[in-house]
Design a protein around this motif. Structure first.
Motif, PDB file in Angstrom:
ATOM      1  N   VAL A  23       9.688  -2.288  -4.011  1.00 31.85           N
ATOM      2  CA  VAL A  23       9.620  -0.830  -3.958  1.00 31.85           C
ATOM      3  C   VAL A  23      10.695  -0.312  -3.008  1.00 31.85           C
ATOM      4  O   VAL A  23      11.125  -1.018  -2.096  1.00 31.85           O
ATOM      5  CB  VAL A  23       8.229  -0.313  -3.517  1.00 31.85           C
ATOM      6  N   GLU A  24      11.113   0.925  -3.248  1.00 30.45           N
ATOM      7  CA  GLU A  24      12.134   1.551  -2.422  1.00 30.45           C
ATOM      8  C   GLU A  24      11.870   3.048  -2.358  1.00 30.45           C
ATOM      9  O   GLU A  24      11.419   3.642  -3.341  1.00 30.45           O
ATOM     10  CB  GLU A  24      13.512   1.294  -3.033  1.00 30.45           C
ATOM     11  N   PRO A 105       5.874   7.735   7.323  1.00 31.36           N
ATOM     12  CA  PRO A 105       5.491   6.323   7.379  1.00 31.36           C
ATOM     13  C   PRO A 105       5.717   5.626   6.046  1.00 31.36           C
ATOM     14  O   PRO A 105       5.889   6.284   5.008  1.00 31.36           O
ATOM     15  CB  PRO A 105       4.001   6.384   7.726  1.00 31.36           C
ATOM     16  N   PRO A 106       5.701   4.289   6.047  1.00 35.88           N
ATOM     17  CA  PRO A 106       5.847   3.566   4.787  1.00 35.88           C
ATOM     18  C   PRO A 106       4.737   3.936   3.805  1.00 35.88           C
ATOM     19  O   PRO A 106       3.587   4.114   4.197  1.00 35.88           O
ATOM     20  CB  PRO A 106       5.727   2.097   5.204  1.00 35.88           C
ATOM     21  N   LEU A 107       5.103   4.078   2.537  1.00 35.70           N
ATOM     22  CA  LEU A 107       4.132   4.367   1.492  1.00 35.70           C
ATOM     23  C   LEU A 107       3.712   3.056   0.834  1.00 35.70           C
ATOM     24  O   LEU A 107       4.563   2.215   0.521  1.00 35.70           O
ATOM     25  CB  LEU A 107       4.731   5.299   0.439  1.00 35.70           C
ATOM     26  N   ALA A 108       2.410   2.897   0.609  1.00 34.01           N
ATOM     27  CA  ALA A 108       1.890   1.686  -0.021  1.00 34.01           C
ATOM     28  C   ALA A 108       1.809   1.898  -1.524  1.00 34.01           C
ATOM     29  O   ALA A 108       1.119   2.790  -2.003  1.00 34.01           O
ATOM     30  CB  ALA A 108       0.522   1.352   0.545  1.00 34.01           C
ATOM     31  N   THR A 115      -0.011  -5.111  -3.006  1.00 35.18           N
ATOM     32  CA  THR A 115       0.396  -3.847  -2.395  1.00 35.18           C
ATOM     33  C   THR A 115       1.681  -4.076  -1.613  1.00 35.18           C
ATOM     34  O   THR A 115       1.732  -4.942  -0.739  1.00 35.18           O
ATOM     35  CB  THR A 115      -0.710  -3.313  -1.465  1.00 35.18           C
ATOM     36  N   ILE A 116       2.701  -3.284  -1.946  1.00 33.95           N
ATOM     37  CA  ILE A 116       4.012  -3.401  -1.297  1.00 33.95           C
ATOM     38  C   ILE A 116       4.312  -2.071  -0.622  1.00 33.95           C
ATOM     39  O   ILE A 116       4.101  -1.007  -1.204  1.00 33.95           O
ATOM     40  CB  ILE A 116       5.114  -3.734  -2.322  1.00 33.95           C
ATOM     41  N   LYS A 117       4.826  -2.126   0.612  1.00 29.21           N
ATOM     42  CA  LYS A 117       5.149  -0.900   1.356  1.00 29.21           C
ATOM     43  C   LYS A 117       6.642  -0.615   1.314  1.00 29.21           C
ATOM     44  O   LYS A 117       7.465  -1.525   1.331  1.00 29.21           O
ATOM     45  CB  LYS A 117       4.689  -1.019   2.807  1.00 29.21           C
ATOM     46  N   THR A 118       6.966   0.687   1.281  1.00 25.92           N
ATOM     47  CA  THR A 118       8.364   1.120   1.353  1.00 25.92           C
ATOM     48  C   THR A 118       8.807   1.111   2.800  1.00 25.92           C
ATOM     49  O   THR A 118       7.997   0.927   3.708  1.00 25.92           O
ATOM     50  CB  THR A 118       8.529   2.543   0.795  1.00 25.92           C
ATOM     51  N   LYS A 119      10.076   1.363   3.030  1.00 27.01           N
ATOM     52  CA  LYS A 119      10.552   1.519   4.399  1.00 27.01           C
ATOM     53  C   LYS A 119      10.160   2.909   4.897  1.00 27.01           C
ATOM     54  O   LYS A 119       9.894   3.818   4.107  1.00 27.01           O
ATOM     55  CB  LYS A 119      12.062   1.318   4.476  1.00 27.01           C
ATOM     56  N   SER A 120      10.118   3.074   6.195  1.00 21.10           N
ATOM     57  CA  SER A 120       9.814   4.398   6.759  1.00 21.10           C
ATOM     58  C   SER A 120      11.078   5.251   6.733  1.00 21.10           C
ATOM     59  O   SER A 120      12.195   4.736   6.750  1.00 21.10           O
ATOM     60  CB  SER A 120       9.289   4.263   8.183  1.00 21.10           C
ATOM     61  N   LEU A 121      10.895   6.561   6.673  1.00 20.44           N
ATOM     62  CA  LEU A 121      12.009   7.504   6.613  1.00 20.44           C
ATOM     63  C   LEU A 121      11.814   8.587   7.668  1.00 20.44           C
ATOM     64  O   LEU A 121      10.742   8.706   8.261  1.00 20.44           O
ATOM     65  CB  LEU A 121      12.094   8.142   5.226  1.00 20.44           C
TER      66      LEU A 121
END
Length: 156
Positions: A23-24, A105-108, A115-121
């Motif tokens: 995920v991105e 925060p990272p989105l799951a 479950t994969i988390k995105t990077k925080s922005l």
């Protein structure tokens, strides 16, 4: 020999991660004025046919304190460049009414059964600066004025 084994292990590990999905998250702009909108785009690459579940925000819910999610829209699923993979994209429309630097925060995202988390922005919301030292230059709204012509002159 040791370096070859480590390189082969890392290569096989990266293939396993790609097979499970990734995920991105990207944001259309990192700065915006109060009340403007930005698009947070979350994409998930998954094996073909795997269920992808993005985070849900309904109505005028907030992602974090100060950042409102106005709406979300799913893009059509497209085939990724790799065999047997497809790309799912969801766009979130964000806005804010307080000037600050916000941490998103990272989105799951659930891809298949994982479950994969995105990077925080980060999103910086800028305020309009008002010079309150020269209040005599601010004028109240003007009253309704009469037209300098008659409507009957234009109706003929």
């Amino acid at each position: 020999m040791k370096q070859v084994v480590i390189t082969a292990f890392l290569f096989l590990l990266s293939l396993g991660v790609k097979a499970q999905g990734s995920v991105e998250a990207k944001i259309s702009r990192v700065e915006m004025m109060i009340g403007e909108q930005a698009i947070l785009s979350v994409s998930a690459i998954s094996p073909k046919g795997a269920a992808v579940v993005f985070p849900e925000y309904h109505g005028d819910s907030t992602m974090v304190a100060g950042i409102e999610v106005l709406s979300h829209k799913d893009e059509p699923v497209i085939a990724a460049s790799e065999e047997g993979m497809e790309c799912h994209v969801r766009n979130y429309r964000l806005t804010a009414f307080d000037g600050a630097l916000y941490y998103l925060p990272p989105l799951a995202v659930q891809v298949g059964n994982k479950t994969i988390k995105t990077k925080s922005l980060a999103l910086k919301v800028l305020e309009v600066e008002v010079d309150t030292t020269q209040m005599d230059k601010f004028f109240p709204p003007k009253d309704v004025q009469d037209n300098p012509f008659l409507w009957s002159e234009w109706s003929a």
